[in-house]
Design a protein around this motif. Structure first.
Motif, PDB file in Angstrom:
ATOM      1  N   GLU A  76       0.803  -1.227   0.000  1.00 26.21           N
ATOM      2  CA  GLU A  76       0.000   0.000   0.000  1.00 26.21           C
ATOM      3  C   GLU A  76       0.837   1.280   0.000  1.00 26.21           C
ATOM      4  O   GLU A  76       0.287   2.368  -0.106  1.00 26.21           O
ATOM      5  CB  GLU A  76      -0.965  -0.008   1.180  1.00 26.21           C
ATOM      6  N   ARG A  77       2.149   1.132   0.114  1.00 24.61           N
ATOM      7  CA  ARG A  77       2.990   2.338   0.009  1.00 24.61           C
ATOM      8  C   ARG A  77       3.206   2.739  -1.456  1.00 24.61           C
ATOM      9  O   ARG A  77       3.616   3.861  -1.734  1.00 24.61           O
ATOM     10  CB  ARG A  77       4.327   2.121   0.721  1.00 24.61           C
ATOM     11  N   ILE A  78       2.946   1.796  -2.376  1.00 20.78           N
ATOM     12  CA  ILE A  78       3.152   2.138  -3.793  1.00 20.78           C
ATOM     13  C   ILE A  78       1.885   1.975  -4.647  1.00 20.78           C
ATOM     14  O   ILE A  78       1.820   2.490  -5.750  1.00 20.78           O
ATOM     15  CB  ILE A  78       4.290   1.281  -4.417  1.00 20.78           C
ATOM     16  N   ALA A  79       0.888   1.248  -4.111  1.00 15.68           N
ATOM     17  CA  ALA A  79      -0.315   0.966  -4.909  1.00 15.68           C
ATOM     18  C   ALA A  79      -1.567   1.414  -4.168  1.00 15.68           C
ATOM     19  O   ALA A  79      -1.596   1.430  -2.935  1.00 15.68           O
ATOM     20  CB  ALA A  79      -0.403  -0.530  -5.193  1.00 15.68           C
ATOM     21  N   CYS A  80      -2.629   1.774  -4.927  1.00 18.51           N
ATOM     22  CA  CYS A  80      -3.904   2.120  -4.293  1.00 18.51           C
ATOM     23  C   CYS A  80      -5.071   1.518  -5.071  1.00 18.51           C
ATOM     24  O   CYS A  80      -4.866   0.901  -6.116  1.00 18.51           O
ATOM     25  CB  CYS A  80      -4.037   3.630  -4.145  1.00 18.51           C
ATOM     26  N   ASP A  81      -6.280   1.722  -4.558  1.00 20.96           N
ATOM     27  CA  ASP A  81      -7.490   1.152  -5.179  1.00 20.96           C
ATOM     28  C   ASP A  81      -7.349  -0.348  -5.409  1.00 20.96           C
ATOM     29  O   ASP A  81      -7.689  -0.865  -6.491  1.00 20.96           O
ATOM     30  CB  ASP A  81      -7.807   1.837  -6.521  1.00 20.96           C
ATOM     31  N   ILE A  82      -6.837  -1.040  -4.410  1.00 22.78           N
ATOM     32  CA  ILE A  82      -6.617  -2.490  -4.560  1.00 22.78           C
ATOM     33  C   ILE A  82      -7.941  -3.223  -4.353  1.00 22.78           C
ATOM     34  O   ILE A  82      -8.542  -3.136  -3.287  1.00 22.78           O
ATOM     35  CB  ILE A  82      -5.578  -2.974  -3.520  1.00 22.78           C
ATOM     36  N   PRO A  83      -8.446  -3.911  -5.401  1.00 22.88           N
ATOM     37  CA  PRO A  83      -9.743  -4.585  -5.248  1.00 22.88           C
ATOM     38  C   PRO A  83      -9.622  -5.819  -4.354  1.00 22.88           C
ATOM     39  O   PRO A  83      -8.516  -6.337  -4.165  1.00 22.88           O
ATOM     40  CB  PRO A  83     -10.097  -4.987  -6.686  1.00 22.88           C
ATOM     41  N   GLU A  84     -10.759  -6.257  -3.847  1.00 25.62           N
ATOM     42  CA  GLU A  84     -10.808  -7.474  -3.003  1.00 25.62           C
ATOM     43  C   GLU A  84     -10.056  -8.632  -3.644  1.00 25.62           C
ATOM     44  O   GLU A  84      -9.276  -9.326  -3.022  1.00 25.62           O
ATOM     45  CB  GLU A  84     -12.267  -7.910  -2.827  1.00 25.62           C
ATOM     46  N   TYR A  85     -10.348  -8.828  -4.958  1.00 22.28           N
ATOM     47  CA  TYR A  85      -9.735  -9.991  -5.608  1.00 22.28           C
ATOM     48  C   TYR A  85      -8.215  -9.821  -5.699  1.00 22.28           C
ATOM     49  O   TYR A  85      -7.470 -10.799  -5.702  1.00 22.28           O
ATOM     50  CB  TYR A  85     -10.380 -10.255  -6.981  1.00 22.28           C
ATOM     51  N   THR A  99       2.925 -11.467 -10.619  1.00 25.88           N
ATOM     52  CA  THR A  99       3.012 -10.001 -10.611  1.00 25.88           C
ATOM     53  C   THR A  99       1.607  -9.444 -10.754  1.00 25.88           C
ATOM     54  O   THR A  99       0.832  -9.916 -11.599  1.00 25.88           O
ATOM     55  CB  THR A  99       3.906  -9.517 -11.776  1.00 25.88           C
ATOM     56  N   LEU A 100       1.267  -8.462  -9.910  1.00 19.36           N
ATOM     57  CA  LEU A 100      -0.077  -7.873  -9.929  1.00 19.36           C
ATOM     58  C   LEU A 100       0.027  -6.391 -10.283  1.00 19.36           C
ATOM     59  O   LEU A 100       0.948  -5.704  -9.823  1.00 19.36           O
ATOM     60  CB  LEU A 100      -0.728  -8.036  -8.551  1.00 19.36           C
ATOM     61  N   ILE A 101      -0.919  -5.918 -11.088  1.00 22.61           N
ATOM     62  CA  ILE A 101      -0.905  -4.509 -11.511  1.00 22.61           C
ATOM     63  C   ILE A 101      -2.066  -3.755 -10.870  1.00 22.61           C
ATOM     64  O   ILE A 101      -3.208  -4.204 -10.898  1.00 22.61           O
ATOM     65  CB  ILE A 101      -0.969  -4.421 -13.043  1.00 22.61           C
ATOM     66  N   PHE A 102      -1.709  -2.607 -10.240  1.00 20.73           N
ATOM     67  CA  PHE A 102      -2.700  -1.770  -9.547  1.00 20.73           C
ATOM     68  C   PHE A 102      -2.506  -0.316  -9.973  1.00 20.73           C
ATOM     69  O   PHE A 102      -1.517   0.025 -10.638  1.00 20.73           O
ATOM     70  CB  PHE A 102      -2.475  -1.846  -8.029  1.00 20.73           C
ATOM     71  N   GLN A 103      -3.444   0.558  -9.536  1.00 17.18           N
ATOM     72  CA  GLN A 103      -3.213   1.995  -9.684  1.00 17.18           C
ATOM     73  C   GLN A 103      -2.004   2.358  -8.849  1.00 17.18           C
ATOM     74  O   GLN A 103      -1.823   1.838  -7.746  1.00 17.18           O
ATOM     75  CB  GLN A 103      -4.430   2.789  -9.184  1.00 17.18           C
ATOM     76  N   LYS A 104      -1.160   3.265  -9.342  1.00 18.92           N
ATOM     77  CA  LYS A 104       0.047   3.606  -8.583  1.00 18.92           C
ATOM     78  C   LYS A 104      -0.193   4.781  -7.639  1.00 18.92           C
ATOM     79  O   LYS A 104      -1.100   5.589  -7.868  1.00 18.92           O
ATOM     80  CB  LYS A 104       1.202   3.911  -9.528  1.00 18.92           C
ATOM     81  N   LYS A 105       0.611   4.837  -6.597  1.00 23.78           N
ATOM     82  CA  LYS A 105       0.592   6.022  -5.727  1.00 23.78           C
ATOM     83  C   LYS A 105       1.600   7.037  -6.256  1.00 23.78           C
ATOM     84  O   LYS A 105       2.497   6.684  -7.027  1.00 23.78           O
ATOM     85  CB  LYS A 105       0.948   5.611  -4.297  1.00 23.78           C
ATOM     86  N   ASP A 106       1.494   8.290  -5.779  1.00 24.30           N
ATOM     87  CA  ASP A 106       2.403   9.328  -6.272  1.00 24.30           C
ATOM     88  C   ASP A 106       3.858   9.052  -5.911  1.00 24.30           C
ATOM     89  O   ASP A 106       4.771   9.599  -6.530  1.00 24.30           O
ATOM     90  CB  ASP A 106       2.002  10.697  -5.704  1.00 24.30           C
TER      91      ASP A 106
END
Ligand code: TXA
Ligand code: MG
Length: 353
Positions: A76-85, A99-106
């Protein structure tokens, strides 16, 4: 640049980690072992390090890097909006070859993500890798540690071959247990999407997520790239690789006939085959990858075999390997790309030359 080589377990782990970690913190690059393939690491939060990685690999800088972490809490220090799945996949398969792809943090520089607003994250299983990531500050951007276009490195010697003189240090550890790059799943959408097949199979993912968007894994040139990296020429040996397709017998007879036709020619022939069939072939170089029903063994030996073909200056390579499972699909995905999608239908008996 002189590249320091740290050999494990000969050199003390603690000291190696301390030195290698410091190189990353100072903005330098260190290659390190993982269970999939060796990685070429730099500080993921330092845009200059990302630029150095692209330069050392000779890789286009619009191709995003995977950020490697050493504990789930750091996600959570680098990714946000992590869905349940997404959480479910991370908890089930990390540490591991996913490897999982998420929205990035600033906090993540656009240089690291190749300009994308999403970030690829992996928590590897290899213990040296995890300890190194921790010693390096927790966030290590790492593509495979090969020169762009060459087969991914599954042994320390492959990294030395490609990157000596181009990076600060190489940690030589175990050979990669899996030998294919991680499975990539895009978790930035409502429904997960498979971007690169690997050791973790679509069935294993679906068990947790229900849905999974899966394109054809036998991607061809006409299809747009899914992971941006998929659009580049990959893994290619220097010789021309041809994938022979058909029934077992058709394939064997096709390769034998082609070999006979080419016998008088100066080209050196190589064959990627199943261990059972190796005695059938006569050629300059026959490389058995493993028994037909041992796909894990085949996966782990594939990239080494492609490099071996180069070392032996092989001009033409025939492969008789075909897929039998989802791991087989991941193997074929790499072979298709290595072959530049060149396939031969054994049944038609079409002559190659
Ligand atoms: O097993 C592995 O994944 C190895 C080890 C070192 O961890 N790493 C690896 O990295 O294979 P690389 O850079 O060779 O492949 C990463 C792939 C590329 O195809 C890239 O385009 C894709 O991941 N990728 C990275 N970030 C992405 C993003 N935000 N969206 C879509 N694809 C992304
Ligand atoms: Mg790569």
């Amino acid at each position: 640049m002189e590249t320091k080589i740290y050999s494990l377990p000969k050199e003390g782990l603690e000291e190696v980690l301390q030195k290698a970690g410091q190189i990353i913190k100072d903005g330098g690059l260190v290659a390190f072992p993982t269970e999939t393939v060796y990685g070429l690491g730099g500080d993921a939060l330092n845009p200059l390090a990302a630029s150095k990685i692209y330069e050392a690999k000779g890789r286009p800088s619009d191709n995003p890097l995977i950020i490697h972490i050493s504990e789930l809490n750091d996600l959570e220090r680098i990714a946000c909006d992590i869905p349940e799945y997404g959480w479910a996949l991370a908890k089930k398969f990390w540490p591991g070859p996913l490897t999982l792809i998420f929205q990035k943090k600033d906090s993540v520089p656009l240089k690291t993500t190749g300009g994308l607003e999403t970030v690829a994250v992996r928590l590897p299983e290899n213990e040296v890798a995890r300890a190194f990531i921790k010693a390096a500050g927790g966030f290590v951007a790492a593509p495979s540690a090969n020169l762009s276009g060459r087969p991914s490195p599954t042994k320390g010697s492959h990294v030395v071959e490609d990157l000596s003189g181009r990076i600060e240090a190489i940690i030589l550890g175990d050979d990669a247990r899996i030998g294919l790059e991680s499975t990539i799943v895009d978790c930035s959408l409502d429904i997960p999407a498979l971007l690169r097949p690997g050791f973790i199979s679509p069935e294993q993912i679906r068990e947790l997520t229900g849905d999974l968007i899966e394109g054809s894994i036998h991607i061809n040139e006409d299809e747009g790239p899914k992971a941006p990296g998929m659009k580049y020429k990959h893994y290619a040996p220097k010789g021309e690789l041809y994938l022979v397709e058909g029934s077992g017998e058709e394939i064997i007879s096709y390769i034998q006939r082609s070999w006979q036709d080419l016998k008088e020619k100066p080209q050196r022939i190589g064959i990627l085959c199943y261990e059972e069939n190796a005695p059938i072939y006569e050629s300059h170089l026959t490389l058995p990858l493993g028994k037909e029903n041992e796909e894990k063994v085949i996966a782990a030996s594939l990239f080494d075999a492609l490099r071996r073909m180069d070392r032996e200056s092989i001009d033409i390579i025939f492969s008789e390997i075909t897929a039998h499972s989802s791991l087989g699909d991941a193997i074929m995905n790499r072979l298709y790309k290595a072959a530049g999608f060149k396939r031969l239908k054994a049944k038609e008996g079409r002559k190659l030359f």
